[in-house]
Write a protein that holds these residues in place. Structure first.
Motif, PDB file in Angstrom:
ATOM      1  N   SER A 162      46.034  39.527  50.706  1.00 40.12           N
ATOM      2  CA  SER A 162      45.836  40.186  49.374  1.00 40.12           C
ATOM      3  C   SER A 162      45.646  39.428  49.032  1.00 40.12           C
ATOM      4  O   SER A 162      44.965  40.092  48.182  1.00 40.12           O
ATOM      5  N   GLY A 163      45.716  37.997  48.427  1.00 35.07           N
ATOM      6  CA  GLY A 163      45.406  37.419  47.435  1.00 35.07           C
ATOM      7  C   GLY A 163      43.357  36.584  47.724  1.00 35.07           C
ATOM      8  O   GLY A 163      43.027  36.662  46.810  1.00 35.07           O
ATOM      9  N   LEU A 196      50.423  44.827  49.432  1.00 36.87           N
ATOM     10  CA  LEU A 196      51.751  43.464  50.040  1.00 36.87           C
ATOM     11  C   LEU A 196      52.998  44.083  50.538  1.00 36.87           C
ATOM     12  O   LEU A 196      54.452  43.391  50.503  1.00 36.87           O
ATOM     13  N   GLY A 197      53.030  45.817  49.903  1.00 34.78           N
ATOM     14  CA  GLY A 197      54.222  45.980  50.775  1.00 34.78           C
ATOM     15  C   GLY A 197      54.758  46.410  49.463  1.00 34.78           C
ATOM     16  O   GLY A 197      56.304  45.711  48.836  1.00 34.78           O
ATOM     17  N   LEU A 219      40.715  48.357  39.436  1.00 33.08           N
ATOM     18  CA  LEU A 219      42.200  48.960  39.229  1.00 33.08           C
ATOM     19  C   LEU A 219      42.264  49.394  40.479  1.00 33.08           C
ATOM     20  O   LEU A 219      43.531  49.430  40.991  1.00 33.08           O
ATOM     21  N   VAL A 220      41.300  49.841  41.382  1.00 34.98           N
ATOM     22  CA  VAL A 220      42.152  50.957  42.372  1.00 34.98           C
ATOM     23  C   VAL A 220      41.569  49.523  43.080  1.00 34.98           C
ATOM     24  O   VAL A 220      42.404  49.506  44.125  1.00 34.98           O
ATOM     25  N   LEU A 221      41.085  47.953  43.384  1.00 37.90           N
ATOM     26  CA  LEU A 221      40.963  47.793  44.502  1.00 37.90           C
ATOM     27  C   LEU A 221      41.845  46.732  44.064  1.00 37.90           C
ATOM     28  O   LEU A 221      43.194  46.672  44.667  1.00 37.90           O
ATOM     29  N   HIS A 222      43.238  46.280  42.540  1.00 39.60           N
ATOM     30  CA  HIS A 222      44.305  45.691  42.690  1.00 39.60           C
ATOM     31  C   HIS A 222      45.297  46.946  42.761  1.00 39.60           C
ATOM     32  O   HIS A 222      46.690  46.353  44.141  1.00 39.60           O
ATOM     33  N   LEU A 223      44.739  48.076  42.858  1.00 35.33           N
ATOM     34  CA  LEU A 223      46.246  49.014  43.042  1.00 35.33           C
ATOM     35  C   LEU A 223      46.120  49.147  45.014  1.00 35.33           C
ATOM     36  O   LEU A 223      47.434  48.708  45.369  1.00 35.33           O
ATOM     37  N   VAL A 224      45.090  48.863  45.789  1.00 37.81           N
ATOM     38  CA  VAL A 224      45.392  48.525  47.036  1.00 37.81           C
ATOM     39  C   VAL A 224      45.630  47.633  47.473  1.00 37.81           C
ATOM     40  O   VAL A 224      46.660  47.570  48.628  1.00 37.81           O
ATOM     41  N   ILE A 225      44.990  46.553  46.692  1.00 42.99           N
ATOM     42  CA  ILE A 225      45.781  45.459  47.238  1.00 42.99           C
ATOM     43  C   ILE A 225      47.380  45.178  47.894  1.00 42.99           C
ATOM     44  O   ILE A 225      48.446  44.584  47.832  1.00 42.99           O
TER      45      ILE A 225
END
Length: 116
Positions: free
Chosen positions: A62-63, A115-116, A105-111
């Protein structure tokens, strides 16, 4: 002994790149710094994983994907904001920045979901 032609060519190349980058507008230089920061954070995470290990592998993934994805989106923003690019001449910079923010925003919501 004189300098070889390859050394002279390399010096000429670096000099032309330096002069071309000096003429680059400030807003594009800021975006370039942001791209370098995003890539640098991804590289640091890979080095950390190589030294310490990748126990929570999804966190490492994720990082790295966050850093690389952010860099790609910033490069797309730079392409759209560049005045010399004729392909996006009708696109206002505000719209390009809004697209950048929405995609980030969409990218980091998916990431965060990964992460779980």
């Amino acid at each position: 002994m004189g300098k070889s032609s390859a050394t002279k060519d390399a010096q000429a190349l670096f000099q032309s790149l330096r002069s071309a980058y000096a003429a680059t507008p400030t807003n594009l230089k800021i975006i370039d710094l942001y791209v370098m920061f995003a890539v640098f954070t991804a590289v640091i995470q890979v080095v950390y994983m190589a030294i310490v290990g990748s126990f929570p592998f999804n966190s490492f993934l994720s990082g790295v994907l966050s850093g690389v994805g952010t860099a790609v989106l910033a490069v797309c923003l730079r392409i759209q904001v560049n005045k010399e690019n004729k392909e996006f001449k009708d696109l206002p910079p505000e719209r390009a920045f809004a697209d950048f923010v929405l995609c980030n925003l969409v990218l980091h919501l998916v990431i965060m979901n990964f992460l779980g």
